[in-house]
Motif scaffolding. Structure first.
Motif, PDB file in Angstrom:
ATOM      1  N   GLU A   1      16.710   3.469   3.768  1.00  0.00           N
ATOM      2  CA  GLU A   1      15.441   4.216   3.853  1.00  0.00           C
ATOM      3  C   GLU A   1      14.538   3.635   4.940  1.00  0.00           C
ATOM      4  O   GLU A   1      14.243   2.441   4.930  1.00  0.00           O
ATOM      5  CB  GLU A   1      14.682   4.170   2.513  1.00  0.00           C
ATOM      6  CG  GLU A   1      13.318   4.868   2.620  1.00  0.00           C
ATOM      7  CD  GLU A   1      12.478   4.812   1.349  1.00  0.00           C
ATOM      8  OE1 GLU A   1      13.006   4.472   0.272  1.00  0.00           O
ATOM      9  OE2 GLU A   1      11.272   5.113   1.445  1.00  0.00           O
TER      10      GLU A   1
ATOM     11  N   SER B   1       7.445   1.139   0.587  1.00  0.00           N
ATOM     12  CA  SER B   1       8.405   1.773  -0.307  1.00  0.00           C
ATOM     13  C   SER B   1       8.359   1.184  -1.710  1.00  0.00           C
ATOM     14  O   SER B   1       8.079   0.000  -1.880  1.00  0.00           O
ATOM     15  CB  SER B   1       9.796   1.566   0.274  1.00  0.00           C
ATOM     16  OG  SER B   1      10.748   1.574  -0.747  1.00  0.00           O
ATOM     17  N   PRO B   2       8.640   1.998  -2.707  1.00  0.00           N
ATOM     18  CA  PRO B   2       8.729   1.466  -4.074  1.00  0.00           C
ATOM     19  C   PRO B   2       9.718   0.311  -4.177  1.00  0.00           C
ATOM     20  O   PRO B   2       9.542  -0.586  -4.978  1.00  0.00           O
ATOM     21  CB  PRO B   2       9.248   2.654  -4.877  1.00  0.00           C
ATOM     22  CG  PRO B   2       8.846   3.841  -4.109  1.00  0.00           C
ATOM     23  CD  PRO B   2       8.835   3.437  -2.666  1.00  0.00           C
TER      24      PRO B   2
ATOM     25  N   ASP C   1      11.038   0.060   4.542  1.00  0.00           N
ATOM     26  CA  ASP C   1       9.674   0.549   4.609  1.00  0.00           C
ATOM     27  C   ASP C   1       8.790  -0.333   3.747  1.00  0.00           C
ATOM     28  O   ASP C   1       9.009  -0.446   2.556  1.00  0.00           O
ATOM     29  CB  ASP C   1       9.682   1.999   4.092  1.00  0.00           C
ATOM     30  CG  ASP C   1       8.296   2.504   3.816  1.00  0.00           C
ATOM     31  OD1 ASP C   1       8.181   3.518   3.135  1.00  0.00           O
ATOM     32  OD2 ASP C   1       7.341   1.856   4.264  1.00  0.00           O
TER      33      ASP C   1
ATOM     34  N   SER D   1      12.186   7.738  -1.378  1.00  0.00           N
ATOM     35  CA  SER D   1      12.592   6.803  -2.435  1.00  0.00           C
ATOM     36  C   SER D   1      12.941   7.539  -3.719  1.00  0.00           C
ATOM     37  O   SER D   1      13.893   7.183  -4.420  1.00  0.00           O
ATOM     38  CB  SER D   1      11.481   5.790  -2.713  1.00  0.00           C
ATOM     39  OG  SER D   1      11.168   5.086  -1.545  1.00  0.00           O
TER      40      SER D   1
HETATM   41 MG   LIG Z   1       9.790   5.062  -0.013  1.00  0.00          MG
END
Ligand SMILES: [Mg+2]
Ligand SMILES: Nc1nc2c(ncn2[C@@H]2O[C@H](COP(=O)(O)OP(=O)(O)OP(=O)(O)O)[C@@H](O)[C@H]2O)c(=O)[nH]1
Length: 320
Positions: free
Chosen positions: A142, A83-84, A80, A57
């Motif tokens: 991602e 994930s951020p 994900d 990320s």
């Molecule tokens: Mg991530």
């Protein structure tokens, strides 16, 4: 303006709504997907995969900045849950991501791995088409590299970056199985940390030993300095971008773009067929309660999956 047109004009709100409606199984979304399909194909799609916490990320965030500086538009699809982008990470990352929220040249969406009816890979494929039709120059996806599902999603990409980080030990060993088949570019994050040189060496040996035909693309191994060393980090990101471009050029100059498109289309057709055939059948037998009865019978060994599937196919798939 119709939804399809709105999406083609880059309308972020219309695109968000369509992605949500698809996730919710709202009727009518297929018609819009059909309309926008002819307007896809312009974006270069990059997959980022690698173990949790490898810095995917962070890398994507830095690439967004680089692409925007060059006035390129970018869509980001995060698959994900930690994930951020999906809000699972520490505050600093979330704030970093939110910066892009007011930029009309950036469209960030996340897909949940939980409860995604009908396949995450298909949902990803649709979201990619939508971003593509919006006129995004780049689409960055991602995923956490682990199972088959992630590999399926990665199959939607033209170029795949595998992001690694020293010090993860066994996880990396596991990831190595089959990793060369999907990796176009390796990125070692925090490369000067303990174990970075070893990881670099191991990857290079693995690439050297692999039977890549002469003249074919050999995945470069890029080493990224620590984020704290801002100038060096930015230089590393520049190198990542250069290699993305180099790979894109390679694909277009060889038969490999055709091969990748073939693979991508095969996957998309399978997913569309499953949506058109498997989903309605499953829904029909679930709605009537038939599904539960069948499963009970299977558990008691009163029948077997092959017989049941044949019976269902005869009932539902017989031509009129
Ligand atoms: Mg991530
Ligand atoms: N010191 C340092 N920290 C970094 C660097 N790159 C990423 N991080 C930090 O490492 C943590 C994980 O980075 P992420 O970018 O979230 O990693 P990720 O691969 O997206 O992780 P998941 O989405 O959870 O799989 C974050 O706290 C980042 O701020 C780096 O170069 N140096």
């Amino acid at each position: 303006m119709e939804t399809g047109e709105k999406i083609r004009s880059g309308n972020i709100r219309a695109a968000s709504r369509l992605i949500r409606d698809i996730e919710d199984g709202e009727p009518g979304t297929k018609e819009i997907l059909k309309q926008i399909y002819p307007h896809t194909g312009g974006a270069h799609i990059i997959g980022f995969t690698g173990p949790p916490g490898a810095g995917k990320s962070t890398l994507i965030d830095a690439l967004i900045r680089l692409l925007r500086k060059r006035n390129l538009r970018v869509g980001v699809l995060a698959i994900d849950p930690s994930s951020p982008f999906t809000g699972g990470a520490i505050l600093g990352d979330r704030i970093r991501m939110q910066k892009h929220a007011s930029d009309p040249g950036v469209f960030i969406r996340s897909l949940s791995t939980r409860g995604s009816l009908g396949g995450l890979s298909r949902a990803a494929g649709n979201a990619i088409h939508i971003m593509d039709a919006m006129g995004m120059d780049y689409i960055l996806i991602e995923t956490v590299g682990a199972g088959q599902q992630e590999v399926d999603i990665i199959n939607h990409a033209h170029t795949v970056l595998v992001v690694m980080v020293p010090g993860l030990g066994d996880e990396i060993q596991i990831m190595k199985a089959g990793i060369l088949e999907i990796a176009d570019v390796f990125v070692i994050n925090k490369a000067h940390f303990d174990g970075g040189a070893k990881l670099n060496r191991e990857l290079l040996i693995m690439i050297d030993m692999s039977p890549i035909p002469k003249g074919d693309w050999r995945p470069p191994v890029l080493q990224i300095k620590d984020l704290e060393e801002q100038a060096a980090y930015e230089a590393g990101i520049g190198e990542v971008f250069d290699n993305m471009e180099k790979h894109r050029k390679y694909l277009f100059e060889t038969e490999h773009m055709g091969k990748r498109m073939h693979r991508k289309m095969t996957r998309e057709l399978e997913e569309a067929l499953s949506s058109a055939i498997l989903d309605p059948v499953l829904r029909a037998i679930a709605d009537t309660g038939e599904l539960e009865c069948i499963i009970e019978k299977l558990v008691k060994k009163e029948t077997d999956p092959v017989t049941v599937s044949e019976e269902i196919a005869n009932k539902y798939l017989r031509p009129e």
